[in-house]
Write an enzyme that holds these catalytic residues in place. Structure first.
Site, mmCIF file in Angstrom:
data_model
loop_
_atom_site.group_PDB
_atom_site.id
_atom_site.type_symbol
_atom_site.label_atom_id
_atom_site.label_comp_id
_atom_site.label_asym_id
_atom_site.label_seq_id
_atom_site.Cartn_x
_atom_site.Cartn_y
_atom_site.Cartn_z
ATOM 1 N N TRP A 140 -27.654 16.827 -6.424
ATOM 2 C CA TRP A 140 -28.779 17.697 -6.789
ATOM 3 C C TRP A 140 -28.208 19.073 -7.157
ATOM 4 C CZ3 TRP A 140 -32.038 20.986 -3.110
ATOM 5 C CH2 TRP A 140 -33.200 21.431 -3.750
ATOM 6 N N ASP A 221 -29.305 15.098 3.678
ATOM 7 C CA ASP A 221 -30.437 15.484 2.845
ATOM 8 C C ASP A 221 -31.291 14.224 2.710
ATOM 9 O OD1 ASP A 221 -32.243 16.146 0.906
ATOM 10 O OD2 ASP A 221 -30.775 16.931 -0.530
ATOM 11 N N ALA A 223 -34.712 13.106 1.497
ATOM 12 C CA ALA A 223 -35.867 13.621 0.747
ATOM 13 C C ALA A 223 -36.773 12.527 0.187
ATOM 14 C CB ALA A 223 -35.380 14.505 -0.399
ATOM 15 N N LYS A 256 -42.226 14.317 -1.091
ATOM 16 C CA LYS A 256 -42.259 13.207 -2.059
ATOM 17 C C LYS A 256 -42.980 11.994 -1.480
ATOM 18 C CE LYS A 256 -38.538 15.813 -2.803
ATOM 19 N NZ LYS A 256 -38.043 16.694 -3.791
HETATM 20 C C1 LMR Z 1 -35.707 17.182 -8.717
HETATM 21 O O1 LMR Z 1 -34.498 17.027 -8.525
HETATM 22 O O2 LMR Z 1 -36.251 16.913 -9.807
HETATM 23 C C2 LMR Z 1 -36.568 17.703 -7.607
HETATM 24 O O3 LMR Z 1 -35.848 17.700 -6.405
HETATM 25 C C3 LMR Z 1 -37.184 19.004 -7.940
HETATM 26 C C4 LMR Z 1 -36.248 20.156 -7.786
HETATM 27 O O4 LMR Z 1 -36.631 21.118 -7.126
HETATM 28 O O5 LMR Z 1 -35.148 20.153 -8.335
#
Ligand code: LMR
Length: 401
Positions: A140, A221, A223, A256
């Site tokens: 991420w 993490d 999520a 989510k």
């Molecule tokens: C994403 O990766 O699309 C989500 O986790 C939104 C974000 O805040 O990046």
């Protein structure tokens, strides 16, 4: 009227400041919104969408919101820990019923999973400022800035090969071998963002044994629980690791799996033999950061989890969402052999093998928006031929890419 004589004798605070480049994902979202083409497809930001392209408010969430509206008697302050009942009710979901009873686990409500990660990172920096965080990449894109903002050193290692669409497990082992005792390893518990490539249980076991043997601290993490293979299945690798180690951090997002993205609902859990002291440190850091998390989203999740009936309905709807994601994965793989790996991957994302120029062409020529790295939101397709259009468009731009 004469102007007062004020002389600027100090240098300007902001005068030399340079504008930051826009976050690419947020820029993509904005660009999509202003695109006038009817047939545009949004595979950018990670949000579940139903067959009509809507990110629905889940049924149980709507009911809980109504209950909250009717029964809430005060909007008085909570505390830096947020809603303790929300934190407690979430625990069995995260850790499983048995482990959830452990008094070695403490938790606080946080503003989303990002708040949980940031609080965890600050906690690590407070107790071990020289600890490095090992980060498998691609990941991420907010992980690095978030860890850097907490002044932690970051050691990246390559853990996924986009061309062959495989996990580079040897590189993970290499990183865990190089890390110094006391270093932290950031691991995504399931539904890897952006690759969708998760560790097998055998690989989790190897990771668990190495973390324990080398005195490394896992920082999860977590999520996307429930959007991969199921609520328990998605937690299985993490729970296995927790059986092997004395200390761990878990940054959890309910945003989510309860579809309450904009409400920012998360929790930081810490496993330790010094749990009360850890809790008080985390409370102090939360207080200094946001004082107290906002209540609405966590109160809604609490109400769902307090009611067996609402919980049943929430899990049923979550199962349906997961089934849709899996079905989209299967359809993409069947339509284009170069998307075959998408069927093996899990969660909202896959990072497909595509060149950045081809990604740009998909946007310009076909109105298809995806992240430049090749990440697609597998839940982003409407059920009106968008999957077929995408598979065809990818084949056409890949053909000569
Ligand atoms: C994403 O990766 O699309 C989500 O986790 C939104 C974000 O805040 O990046």
């Amino acid at each position: 009227m004469a102007k007062p004589q004020i002389q600027a004798v100090h240098p300007s605070l902001f005068g030399a400041l340079k504008a930051q480049p826009q976050d690419p994902l947020l820029a993509l979202m904005a660009e999509f919104r202003t695109d006038k083409r009817e047939a545009k497809i949004d595979l950018g930001v990670g949000m579940y969408r139903d067959a009509t392209g809507i990110t629905p408010v889940m049924r149980a969430v709507k009911v809980a919101e109504r209950i909250l509206l009717e029964t809430q008697t005060t909007k008085g302050y909570m505390g830096p820990e947020g809603d303790p009942i929300f934190v407690e009710l979430l625990k069995p979901l995260v850790f499983g019923a048995a482990m959830a009873k452990s008094d070695r686990i403490v938790g606080l409500q946080t503003p989303g999973g990002t708040g949980a990660l940031r609080l965890g990172a600050e906690l690590i920096a407070a107790v071990s400022p020289r600890a490095n965080v090992w980060l498998g990449e691609p990941t991420w894109p907010n992980h690095r800035p978030l860890l850097a903002a907490a002044r932690l050193g970051v050691e990246g290692f390559k853990h996924f090969d986009k061309t062959s669409q495989t996990l580079l497990f040897d590189e993970t082992i290499g990183a865990l071998t190089r890390a110094a005792p006391g270093d932290v390893v950031l691991l995504q518990a399931c539904c890897h963002n952006p690759t969708g490539a998760d560790y097998t249980m055998d690989q989790w076991r190897t990771i668990a044994e190495m973390l324990a043997a080398r005195g490394l601290i896992p920082f999860f993490d977590f999520a996307y629980q429930g959007l991969g293979d199921g609520l328990d299945a998605d937690a299985a690798g993490m729970r296995l690791v927790l059986e092997h180690v004395d200390e761990a951090l878990i940054g959890y997002a309910s945003d989510k799996n309860f579809g309450v993205y904009r409400e920012r609902v998360g929790a930081l859990y810490v496993v330790s033999n010094n749990a009360r002291a850890v809790y008080s440190q985390a409370m102090a850091l939360a207080r200094a950061n946001w004082s107290m998390p906002s209540d609405h989203g966590a109160a809604v999740v609490r109400l769902v989890l307090q009611s067996p009936e609402l919980t049943r309905d929430w899990t049923a709807e979550l199962d349906m969402m997961r089934a849709r994601i899996l079905s989209n994965r299967g359809r993409l793989a069947a339509l284009n052999p170069r998307l075959a790996s998408v069927a093996r991957q899990r969660g909202m994302f896959s990072q497909i093998q595509i060149a950045p120029e081809a990604v740009a062409r998909l946007k310009d020529e076909h109105g298809i928006y995806m992240v430049g790295s090749g990440r697609i939101n597998v839940a982003g397709f409407r059920d009106d031929g968008e999957i077929e259009r995408f598979a065809k468009a990818v084949a056409s731009v890949q053909g000569d890419a």
